[in-house]
Scaffold this active site. Structure first.
Site, PDB file in Angstrom:
ATOM      1  N   ASN A 162      -6.181   2.340 -12.736  1.00  0.00           N
ATOM      2  CA  ASN A 162      -5.163   1.397 -12.264  1.00  0.00           C
ATOM      3  C   ASN A 162      -3.792   2.003 -12.507  1.00  0.00           C
ATOM      4  O   ASN A 162      -3.612   2.812 -13.422  1.00  0.00           O
ATOM      5  CB  ASN A 162      -5.285   0.074 -13.034  1.00  0.00           C
TER       6      ASN A 162
ATOM      7  N   ASN B 257       1.423   3.058  -2.669  1.00  0.00           N
ATOM      8  CA  ASN B 257       0.666   3.994  -3.519  1.00  0.00           C
ATOM      9  C   ASN B 257      -0.530   4.553  -2.747  1.00  0.00           C
ATOM     10  O   ASN B 257      -0.841   5.742  -2.862  1.00  0.00           O
ATOM     11  CB  ASN B 257       0.203   3.297  -4.798  1.00  0.00           C
TER      12      ASN B 257
ATOM     13  N   SER C   8       2.627   3.439 -15.632  1.00  0.00           N
ATOM     14  CA  SER C   8       1.487   4.009 -16.374  1.00  0.00           C
ATOM     15  C   SER C   8       0.235   4.022 -15.499  1.00  0.00           C
ATOM     16  O   SER C   8      -0.017   3.057 -14.774  1.00  0.00           O
ATOM     17  CB  SER C   8       1.150   3.137 -17.592  1.00  0.00           C
TER      18      SER C   8
ATOM     19  N   HIS D 230       0.127   0.679 -13.282  1.00  0.00           N
ATOM     20  CA  HIS D 230       0.839  -0.530 -13.707  1.00  0.00           C
ATOM     21  C   HIS D 230       2.326  -0.203 -13.854  1.00  0.00           C
ATOM     22  O   HIS D 230       2.682   0.816 -14.462  1.00  0.00           O
ATOM     23  CB  HIS D 230       0.271  -1.025 -15.044  1.00  0.00           C
TER      24      HIS D 230
ATOM     25  N   ASP E 138      -4.621  -4.858 -18.328  1.00  0.00           N
ATOM     26  CA  ASP E 138      -3.681  -3.743 -18.496  1.00  0.00           C
ATOM     27  C   ASP E 138      -3.803  -3.099 -19.881  1.00  0.00           C
ATOM     28  O   ASP E 138      -2.818  -2.594 -20.443  1.00  0.00           O
ATOM     29  CB  ASP E 138      -2.226  -4.208 -18.270  1.00  0.00           C
TER      30      ASP E 138
ATOM     31  N   GLY F  71       0.784  -1.230   0.000  1.00  0.00           N
ATOM     32  CA  GLY F  71       0.000   0.000   0.000  1.00  0.00           C
ATOM     33  C   GLY F  71       0.812   1.274   0.000  1.00  0.00           C
ATOM     34  O   GLY F  71       0.362   2.304   0.526  1.00  0.00           O
TER      35      GLY F  71
ATOM     36  N   GLU G 295       5.921   6.204  -9.143  1.00  0.00           N
ATOM     37  CA  GLU G 295       4.481   5.905  -9.084  1.00  0.00           C
ATOM     38  C   GLU G 295       3.800   6.804  -8.058  1.00  0.00           C
ATOM     39  O   GLU G 295       2.651   7.215  -8.231  1.00  0.00           O
ATOM     40  CB  GLU G 295       4.258   4.440  -8.695  1.00  0.00           C
TER      41      GLU G 295
ATOM     42  N   ARG H 204     -14.362 -16.193  -9.379  1.00  0.00           N
ATOM     43  CA  ARG H 204     -14.171 -14.754  -9.621  1.00  0.00           C
ATOM     44  C   ARG H 204     -15.489 -13.986  -9.625  1.00  0.00           C
ATOM     45  O   ARG H 204     -15.582 -12.882  -9.107  1.00  0.00           O
ATOM     46  CB  ARG H 204     -13.483 -14.541 -10.962  1.00  0.00           C
TER      47      ARG H 204
ATOM     48  N   GLU I 268      -9.613  -5.749 -21.434  1.00  0.00           N
ATOM     49  CA  GLU I 268      -8.354  -6.443 -21.651  1.00  0.00           C
ATOM     50  C   GLU I 268      -7.384  -6.135 -20.504  1.00  0.00           C
ATOM     51  O   GLU I 268      -7.263  -4.969 -20.098  1.00  0.00           O
ATOM     52  CB  GLU I 268      -7.764  -5.933 -22.973  1.00  0.00           C
TER      53      GLU I 268
ATOM     54  N   ARG J  36      -5.686  -8.766  -8.555  1.00  0.00           N
ATOM     55  CA  ARG J  36      -6.724  -9.710  -8.983  1.00  0.00           C
ATOM     56  C   ARG J  36      -7.143  -9.350 -10.394  1.00  0.00           C
ATOM     57  O   ARG J  36      -7.283  -8.167 -10.727  1.00  0.00           O
ATOM     58  CB  ARG J  36      -7.987  -9.572  -8.102  1.00  0.00           C
ATOM     59  N   ILE J  37      -7.364 -10.368 -11.199  1.00  0.00           N
ATOM     60  CA  ILE J  37      -7.944 -10.118 -12.520  1.00  0.00           C
ATOM     61  C   ILE J  37      -9.436  -9.905 -12.310  1.00  0.00           C
ATOM     62  O   ILE J  37     -10.094 -10.677 -11.597  1.00  0.00           O
ATOM     63  CB  ILE J  37      -7.679 -11.319 -13.455  1.00  0.00           C
TER      64      ILE J  37
HETATM   65  C1  GRF Z   1       2.915  -1.124  -7.699  1.00  0.00           C
HETATM   66  O1  GRF Z   1       4.139  -1.323  -8.358  1.00  0.00           O
HETATM   67  C2  GRF Z   1       1.799  -0.989  -8.701  1.00  0.00           C
HETATM   68  O2  GRF Z   1       2.185  -0.400  -9.893  1.00  0.00           O
HETATM   69  C3  GRF Z   1       1.440  -2.429  -8.949  1.00  0.00           C
HETATM   70  O3  GRF Z   1       1.555  -3.055  -7.696  1.00  0.00           O
HETATM   71  C4  GRF Z   1       2.498  -2.350  -6.899  1.00  0.00           C
HETATM   72  C5  GRF Z   1       1.801  -1.985  -5.639  1.00  0.00           C
HETATM   73  O4  GRF Z   1       2.664  -1.437  -4.687  1.00  0.00           O
HETATM   74  N1  GRF Z   1       0.126  -2.527  -9.550  1.00  0.00           N
HETATM   75  P1  GRF Z   1       2.057  -0.805  -3.357  1.00  0.00           P
HETATM   76  O5  GRF Z   1       1.189  -1.860  -2.708  1.00  0.00           O
HETATM   77  O6  GRF Z   1       1.306   0.424  -3.723  1.00  0.00           O
HETATM   78  O7  GRF Z   1       3.264  -0.515  -2.509  1.00  0.00           O
END
Ligand code: GRF
Length: 227
Positions: free
Chosen positions: A113, A20, A142, A115, A151, A18, A180, A71, A149, A97-98
């Site tokens: 999202n 981000n 990104s 990525h 990502d 977490g 990020e 799912r 689809e 998760r997809i």
């Molecule tokens: C990040 O690299 C994000 O781009 C990817 O999963 C990672 C999550 O990191 N989808 P965090 O849990 O935010 O530290």
């Protein structure tokens, strides 16, 4: 978070550490990101990000995907939990998760999202290892709207990160993650300010279609290109 402010209500979905999420919490707290984080939901009950949410006084919920038959069932339950908070935006922040097409359709235009690659390159998992293996010298991250689809939805904002000789997955991941943490709050801010939308499958910023993603300068944090 205050629930009386006029900020955009969002729900953040996580699976792991977490960081981000923390960047979003910090940006919201500092006043630079006009969102109200109504809840953080993790499919992994032990996710450290849930503690980050609790520490910030945000409702933290676990919904363990292993307790569901498939799912479809999990995504239905997840959507119910999310919708209880009536968010205007759902933010995937390391949610591993997809998602089913029904879920993606339900949140069409309000699901973002992040990525860790320069999409459309290196979709899917283990991007840092695959980048090193491929021997490319430019990597990045990104932010994109989520479409059916994996990502594959319209990319809004990217940052380029150099790959150094001798990089390991850990050193490269750390360099990307640092960026990020700038990238995601900015894209969410555009959405919260009503500047960013998804229209007919195209990301629109300030009324103009993003034929190419905007690009953040990794050194200065300023926008380098925004068509
Ligand atoms: C990040 O690299 C994000 O781009 C990817 O999963 C990672 C999550 O990191 N989808 P965090 O849990 O935010 O530290």
């Amino acid at each position: 978070m205050s629930d009386t402010c006029a900020a955009l209500p969002i729900v953040v979905l996580i699976s792991g550490s977490g960081t981000n999420l923390q960047a979003i919490i910090d940006a919201a707290r500092s006043g630079e990101l006009p969102v109200d984080i109504c809840a953080v939901i993790s499919n992994r009950p032990a996710a450290a990000g849930l503690d980050r949410a609790r520490a910030a006084g945000i409702q933290a919920e676990a919904l363990d995907h292993r307790e569901f038959d498939g799912r479809e069932d999990f995504d239905r339950a997840l959507a119910e939990r999310i919708d209880a908070h009536a968010p205007a935006l759902v933010v995937l922040a390391g949610f591993m998760r997809i998602l089913t097409p029904g879920f993606v359709r339900h949140y069409h235009g309000r699901l973002l999202n992040i990525h860790p690659s320069l999409l459309p390159d290196f979709r899917g998992l283990n991007t840092h290892a695959r980048v090193i293996e491929a021997g490319v010298d430019c990597h990045g991250a990104s932010v994109h709207f989520v479409a059916d689809e994996l990502d594959g939805g319209p990319v809004v904002l990217q940052v380029e990160v150099p790959v150094h000789a001798g990089d390991t997955v850990e050193t490269l991941a750390a360099r990307v993650l640092e960026q990020e943490h700038r990238l995601y709050p900015l894209a969410i801010r555009w959405f919260a300010e009503g500047r960013l939308q998804l229209q007919n499958g195209t990301a629109i910023l300030d009324g103009k279609p993003l034929n190419a993603p905007c690009l953040l300068d990794a050194d200065t944090g300023a926008l380098k290109r925004c068509p």
